[in-house]
Design a protein around this motif. Sequence first.
Motif, short mmCIF file in Angstrom:
data_model
loop_
_atom_site.label_atom_id
_atom_site.label_comp_id
_atom_site.label_asym_id
_atom_site.label_seq_id
_atom_site.Cartn_x
_atom_site.Cartn_y
_atom_site.Cartn_z
N UNK A 45 0.81 -1.22 0.00
CA UNK A 45 0.00 0.00 0.00
C UNK A 45 0.85 1.27 0.00
N UNK A 46 2.17 1.09 0.08
CA UNK A 46 3.09 2.23 0.11
C UNK A 46 4.20 1.97 -0.92
N UNK A 47 3.92 2.19 -2.21
CA UNK A 47 4.90 1.90 -3.26
C UNK A 47 6.03 2.93 -3.28
N UNK A 48 6.90 2.80 -2.31
CA UNK A 48 8.00 3.75 -2.15
C UNK A 48 9.05 3.54 -3.24
N UNK A 49 9.49 4.62 -3.88
CA UNK A 49 10.62 4.48 -4.80
C UNK A 49 11.88 4.22 -3.98
N UNK A 50 12.95 3.77 -4.64
CA UNK A 50 14.20 3.63 -3.91
C UNK A 50 14.55 4.96 -3.27
N UNK A 51 15.02 4.89 -2.04
CA UNK A 51 15.33 6.09 -1.27
C UNK A 51 16.30 6.98 -2.04
N UNK A 52 15.86 8.20 -2.33
CA UNK A 52 16.67 9.14 -3.09
C UNK A 52 16.47 10.56 -2.55
N UNK A 53 16.21 10.65 -1.26
CA UNK A 53 16.00 11.96 -0.64
C UNK A 53 17.36 12.63 -0.40
N UNK A 54 17.32 13.91 -0.07
CA UNK A 54 18.56 14.65 0.20
C UNK A 54 19.27 14.12 1.43
N UNK A 55 18.49 13.63 2.39
CA UNK A 55 19.02 13.06 3.63
C UNK A 55 17.88 12.35 4.34
N UNK A 61 13.21 17.32 5.70
CA UNK A 61 11.89 16.77 5.41
C UNK A 61 11.89 15.98 4.09
N UNK A 62 11.16 14.89 4.08
CA UNK A 62 11.02 14.06 2.89
C UNK A 62 10.16 14.78 1.87
N UNK A 63 10.59 14.75 0.63
CA UNK A 63 9.84 15.40 -0.45
C UNK A 63 8.85 14.46 -1.12
N UNK A 64 9.16 13.19 -1.19
CA UNK A 64 8.31 12.23 -1.88
C UNK A 64 6.98 12.06 -1.14
N UNK A 65 5.87 12.16 -1.88
CA UNK A 65 4.52 12.09 -1.28
C UNK A 65 4.26 10.74 -0.63
N UNK A 66 4.67 9.65 -1.27
CA UNK A 66 4.45 8.32 -0.69
C UNK A 66 5.29 8.18 0.57
N UNK A 71 5.55 7.87 6.45
CA UNK A 71 5.99 8.40 7.73
C UNK A 71 4.81 8.69 8.66
N UNK A 72 3.73 9.23 8.12
CA UNK A 72 2.54 9.49 8.93
C UNK A 72 1.94 8.19 9.45
N UNK A 73 1.96 7.16 8.62
CA UNK A 73 1.43 5.86 9.03
C UNK A 73 2.28 5.28 10.16
N UNK A 74 3.58 5.26 9.98
CA UNK A 74 4.51 4.71 10.98
C UNK A 74 4.38 5.47 12.30
N UNK A 75 4.25 6.78 12.22
CA UNK A 75 4.23 7.63 13.42
C UNK A 75 3.04 7.34 14.33
N UNK A 76 1.95 6.85 13.79
CA UNK A 76 0.76 6.67 14.62
C UNK A 76 0.79 5.45 15.52
N UNK A 77 1.86 4.65 15.41
CA UNK A 77 1.95 3.42 16.20
C UNK A 77 2.93 3.56 17.36
N UNK A 78 2.69 2.73 18.38
CA UNK A 78 3.54 2.69 19.56
C UNK A 78 4.50 1.50 19.54
#
Length: 192
Positions: A45-55, A61-66, A71-78
């Motif tokens: 459900x999260x078709x992430x491209x290969x990591x290619x962010x500035x850092x 902050x991540x630029x890629x929308x997916x 990140x929002x999905x991961x953040x909501x869990x404990x």
Amino acid sequence: MAKPKIAIIITSTRDVRFGEKPAKWIYETASQREDMEFELVDLRDFPLPFFNEKASNAWVPTENEVGQRWQKKVAKFDGYIFIVAEYNRSITAVLKNALDYSYKEWNRKPAAAVGYGSVGGARAVEHLRNIAVELQMVPTRPGVHIQGADFFAVWQQGKDIKELTHLEPGVKTMLDDLAWWAAALKTARETA
């Protein structure tokens, strides 16, 4: 304190993957507990491209929308239960990529694992634990390993995974440990 929310993450996206079976089994078993809430999360459900962010998003902050959605999905869990396939003695590439797309969202949360494969995914689970430490997660010692004959019986011979009753004590131990760490770390995060 609200119950800790735990993601059960299916970490293989292959068309013929096995991971849905243990994920659903763990979800059904875990959902009977009163001390945590669970949600299945599928990397498909999260078709992430290969990591290619500035850092890492620890710094920029991540630029890629997916990536942002992930990140929002991961953040909501404990806490997390990773359903871990072993590919060539390690975790799947999509899992490594998903781990790299987040940083602060993983911090100070427990990570448990259910491995599968010829040696129960043990080498991949060990690799995941090392990565989890770098991401400031707390990997739990107990895990569940679906190995050898059990794996092939479910995967190729049609055996129902629920028939692997000898794994149930290990599942309970893993969930008990995860519950302790999830509650302790949630309390610590909320009071810091």
